[in-house]
Design a protein around this motif. Sequence first.
Motif, PDB file in Angstrom:
ATOM      1  N   VAL A  51       0.842  -1.194   0.000  1.00 40.24           N
ATOM      2  CA  VAL A  51       0.000   0.000   0.000  1.00 40.24           C
ATOM      3  C   VAL A  51       0.874   1.239   0.000  1.00 40.24           C
ATOM      4  CG1 VAL A  51      -1.929   1.190   1.107  1.00 40.24           C
ATOM      5  CG2 VAL A  51      -1.743  -1.278   1.289  1.00 40.24           C
ATOM      6  N   LYS A  52       1.980   1.149   0.754  1.00 41.49           N
ATOM      7  CA  LYS A  52       2.886   2.301   0.794  1.00 41.49           C
ATOM      8  C   LYS A  52       3.452   2.567  -0.598  1.00 41.49           C
ATOM      9  CE  LYS A  52       6.641   4.469   3.292  1.00 41.49           C
ATOM     10  NZ  LYS A  52       7.470   4.505   4.483  1.00 41.49           N
ATOM     11  N   GLN A  53       3.854   1.496  -1.269  1.00 43.41           N
ATOM     12  CA  GLN A  53       4.423   1.631  -2.600  1.00 43.41           C
ATOM     13  C   GLN A  53       3.406   2.269  -3.558  1.00 43.41           C
ATOM     14  OE1 GLN A  53       5.684  -2.140  -4.206  1.00 43.41           O
ATOM     15  NE2 GLN A  53       6.447  -1.226  -6.093  1.00 43.41           N
ATOM     16  N   MET A  54       2.154   1.820  -3.456  1.00 43.95           N
ATOM     17  CA  MET A  54       1.132   2.356  -4.348  1.00 43.95           C
ATOM     18  C   MET A  54       0.811   3.812  -4.020  1.00 43.95           C
ATOM     19  SD  MET A  54      -1.539  -0.796  -4.930  1.00 43.95           S
ATOM     20  CE  MET A  54      -1.754  -1.319  -3.242  1.00 43.95           C
ATOM     21  N   LEU A  55       0.799   4.101  -2.737  1.00 45.24           N
ATOM     22  CA  LEU A  55       0.507   5.479  -2.320  1.00 45.24           C
ATOM     23  C   LEU A  55       1.592   6.423  -2.820  1.00 45.24           C
ATOM     24  CD1 LEU A  55      -1.428   7.236  -0.766  1.00 45.24           C
ATOM     25  CD2 LEU A  55      -0.282   6.589   1.349  1.00 45.24           C
ATOM     26  N   ILE A  56       2.844   5.996  -2.671  1.00 46.67           N
ATOM     27  CA  ILE A  56       3.961   6.819  -3.147  1.00 46.67           C
ATOM     28  C   ILE A  56       3.859   7.002  -4.664  1.00 46.67           C
ATOM     29  CG2 ILE A  56       6.463   6.876  -3.465  1.00 46.67           C
ATOM     30  CD1 ILE A  56       6.713   5.584  -0.690  1.00 46.67           C
TER      31      ILE A  56
END
Lengths: 185, 213
Positions: B129-134
């Motif tokens: 999720v962090k990767q997608m948010l970034i």
Amino acid sequence: MLQHITIAEILKEEWFKKGYKPPVFEEKDDTNLDDVEAIFKDYEEHHVTEQREEQPTAMNAFELISMSKGLNLGNLFDAEEVCMDLREKQGLHLNVTANEIIHKIKEAAKPLEFDVHNKNYKMRLYNLKAERKGNLNVATEIFQVAPSLHMVEIRKAKGDTLEFNTVPHDSLITISLHFLNVSYC
Amino acid sequence: MGCFHSKVTRQHPGYEDPVTLASQTAFSVSEVEALFELFKSISSSVVDDGLISKEEFQLALFKNRKKENIFANRIFDLFDAKKKGIIDFGDFVRALNVFHPNASQEDKIDFTFKLYDMDGTGFIERHEVKQMLIALLCESEMKLADETIEAILDKTFLEADINQDGKIDISEWQNFVSRNPSLLKIMTLPYLRDITTTFPSFVFNSEVDEVAT
């Protein structure tokens, strides 16, 4: 004296009327304004002035992620999307409150003759002077991404896409979003 | 099987019979034929081979064939059901079926789960999720401090990760989506209802008659 014919006069002309079907404006299914409608119905009935101390609705990570262009398959159909690039390259300005944003939108709307109604963080802008049938209406809602970063969601309601696109970029939308880096597509 | 049908098969290796596809999906035969018109224009845009490549998909989505985007990649991978690196017509129709307004909520929820479970572990993990948010922030040219990103993730996982094990499983996802229905907005394409008017197809009506006899 020669004068340009007006649109109203053209609509009355016989040659124009032949085979003419007036456009029917349908709201695209994905423009759901039920929540905005609900707010305004309430407002008219109860006329409650709520303190704007409550925070705007916070967005979760997936709501943000859903905004990616890569997840909008509507583009495969070459649909007429109102796609405005609202990025301001001046970087983030912190300490902008949602109220300041609302104020900015109202300020920007005035010279364009938009009538602005707002309740908490939802606003509705009506173009009273719309030349084509179907008032151009814009619904906006402000979400909080982080304590000092807000996202303004803009949805086009009934109206003429063409007219919306000709709203000068340096007016309504970008002035009001001066402090934000927002991409709407 | 008339000679018309085999002529089409020769030109389009991925082509599947619209009647079969219609029976497997929410689309009518004429809607499948209309989708074929769309498929043809996308699949011929870079290389005219009757198949949609990643580049052609990017071109259709972003009007830029070189545009790399992790979300478009995920969608492409999910459309490419046979894992061949290309999307054929059958893949195209079966995948778009999930985006039909009449498709089941369950199918849409499943699709989004697979979409966000980037490494296919069966869980949507926090780092994913962090990767997608970034990636999203990058796409919108927004910069947020790492603490702010972490705060958004904290809040999201607090709500979604019911057993607090740091990852979201399918039932937690189903629960989360039912509380946040706007997350399924991306899974419905109203254009699919008007597809026969957007992409009128005159050529294949005769095909339907041939099969009917």
